[in-house]
Design a protein around this motif. Structure first.
Motif, short mmCIF file in Angstrom:
data_model
loop_
_atom_site.label_atom_id
_atom_site.label_comp_id
_atom_site.label_asym_id
_atom_site.label_seq_id
_atom_site.Cartn_x
_atom_site.Cartn_y
_atom_site.Cartn_z
N ASP A 175 0.84 -1.19 0.00
CA ASP A 175 0.00 0.00 0.00
C ASP A 175 0.89 1.25 0.00
OD1 ASP A 175 -2.31 1.44 0.14
OD2 ASP A 175 -2.92 0.71 2.10
N ASP A 176 0.31 2.36 -0.50
CA ASP A 176 1.03 3.65 -0.48
C ASP A 176 2.41 3.53 -1.12
OD1 ASP A 176 -1.20 4.39 0.93
OD2 ASP A 176 -0.21 4.44 2.87
N PHE A 177 2.49 2.75 -2.19
CA PHE A 177 3.80 2.51 -2.78
C PHE A 177 4.38 3.80 -3.36
CE2 PHE A 177 6.89 1.20 -5.93
CZ PHE A 177 7.66 0.34 -5.16
N ILE A 197 -0.14 2.28 -6.16
CA ILE A 197 0.48 3.60 -6.31
C ILE A 197 -0.19 4.58 -5.35
CG2 ILE A 197 0.99 5.50 -7.90
CD1 ILE A 197 0.59 3.56 -10.22
N ASP A 198 0.59 5.23 -4.51
CA ASP A 198 0.02 6.15 -3.54
C ASP A 198 -0.70 7.31 -4.22
OD1 ASP A 198 -0.16 6.81 -0.64
OD2 ASP A 198 0.70 8.68 -1.36
N ARG A 199 -1.78 7.73 -3.57
CA ARG A 199 -2.62 8.82 -4.08
C ARG A 199 -1.84 10.10 -4.33
NH1 ARG A 199 -5.97 12.70 -1.84
NH2 ARG A 199 -5.44 12.18 0.31
N ALA A 231 -3.85 1.84 -9.02
CA ALA A 231 -3.71 3.26 -8.67
C ALA A 231 -4.82 3.62 -7.70
CB ALA A 231 -3.80 4.12 -9.92
N GLU A 232 -4.48 4.36 -6.65
CA GLU A 232 -5.52 4.77 -5.69
C GLU A 232 -5.75 6.27 -5.79
OE1 GLU A 232 -4.17 3.56 -1.78
OE2 GLU A 232 -2.96 5.36 -1.58
N GLY A 233 -6.93 6.70 -5.40
CA GLY A 233 -7.24 8.12 -5.38
C GLY A 233 -7.49 8.73 -6.75
CA CA Z 1 -2.83 6.32 1.86
#
Ligand code: CA
Ligand code: C2E
Ligand code: CA
Ligand code: CA
Length: 275
Positions: A175-177, A197-199, A231-233
């Protein structure tokens, strides 16, 4: 001077008192069933197919309303409450994933956040195994999200735990890479399946050129290492287009929907998979 000193002590006393009050109510929150899970869907970039969800915990505080995890997870970690809370989250999320998989007749994975303290717990493997057994969720449908810093502790035992979890069949993701310092050699050695991939690297696409380069580099690196990349966010179509162009596998974010409780998410999935 003397008055300054007194000011500090009373301020500290108040802070300590607030913390103690929060800690006490946090302890009771589990038995009072004040925790609840919200879920956010993850879809494949290529065709928009729903592939899974992430479980995100919330605290329905009797006076303060819905409290976000950033406000109580650190305290839960410090006090050790993260142990029982983490198990509750995992069991509830697995149960829900099983329900949705049958209801919508498709395999959906469930991603659960695991804190460093949970990973270090000597019984984690047994606990995961028995939750899978009890809920009937296939191991391959459970994904454990570990932050880069959690993995960086590089303890012998942590590494063994990851290998055992992997052997059990669960998927492991970082997480939060991009916010930590994993080396390529380390990534290659660890039994990891997914990079998230971190936001922070997604939110300023397409304005921030270096963020775009970083996101593209992470995607390319994941491909080289044969890892899935999420991908997040993701909030805008432009961000999604960029990720598609660069070959990102899947994404989650407000562009699809904010996290919702199980009932609302059931309706969302129903509508989303209908069209
Ligand atoms: Ca985060
Ligand atoms: P995370 O694992 O990085 O989770 C993603 C966070 O980004 C979530 O915040 C989610 O609501 C938010 N988010 C998702 N899409 C978007 C978007 O498009 N834009 C923006 N601005 N935000 C988006 P949330 O739910 O407040 O969770 C915060 C953090 O708390 C999580 O970050 C995770 O580290 C931790 N957390 C949540 N649930 C659990 C849990 O059950 N156990 C543990 N140990 N930690 C948890
Ligand atoms: Ca996460
Ligand atoms: Ca994250």
């Amino acid at each position: 001077g003397r008055s300054t000193y007194q000011f500090y002590t009373s301020a500290l006393t108040r802070a300590a008192h607030d913390r103690l009050a929060l800690e006490t109510s946090l302890r009771h929150a589990l038995e009072r069933e004040e925790f609840t899970l919200h879920y956010q869907p993850q879809v494949r970039v290529a065709d928009g197919a729903l592939i899974g969800l992430e479980a995100l915990v919330r605290w329905r505080h009797p006076e303060r309303g819905l409290v976000a995890p950033d406000e109580f997870i650190p305290l839960a970690e410090e006090t050790g409450l993260i142990g029982p809370l983490g198990l509750w989250v995992m069991r509830t999320a697995c149960r829900q994933a099983k329900i949705w998989s049958s209801l919508f007749a498709r395999p959906l994975h469930m991603a659960v956040n695991v804190s460093v303290r949970q990973l270090r717990h000597p019984n984690l493997l047994d606990q995961v195994r028995s939750i899978l057994q009890e809920t009937g969720l296939p191991a391959q449908s459970l994904e454990l999200e570990l932050t880069e810093s959690t993995l960086m502790s590089r303890e012998e035992r942590t590494e063994q735990t990851l290998r055992n979890l992997k052997e059990l069949g669960v998927r492991l993701s970082i997480d939060d890479f991009g916010t930590g310092y994993s080396s390529l050699a380390y990534l290659k050695r660890m039994p990891i399946d997914v990079l998230k991939i971190d936001r922070s690297f997604v939110k300023d696409i397409p304005e921030d050129f270096s963020d775009m380069e970083i996101a593209a580099t992470i995607i390319a690196m994941a491909r080289t290492l044969r890892l899935q990349v999420v991908a997040e966010g993701v909030e805008t179509p432009a961000q999604m287009d960029f990720l598609r162009e660069r070959g990102c596998d899947s994404y989650q974010g407000f562009l699809l929907t904010r996290p919702m409780d199980a009932a609302a998410m059931t309706r969302w999935i129903d509508e989303y998979t209908d069209t």
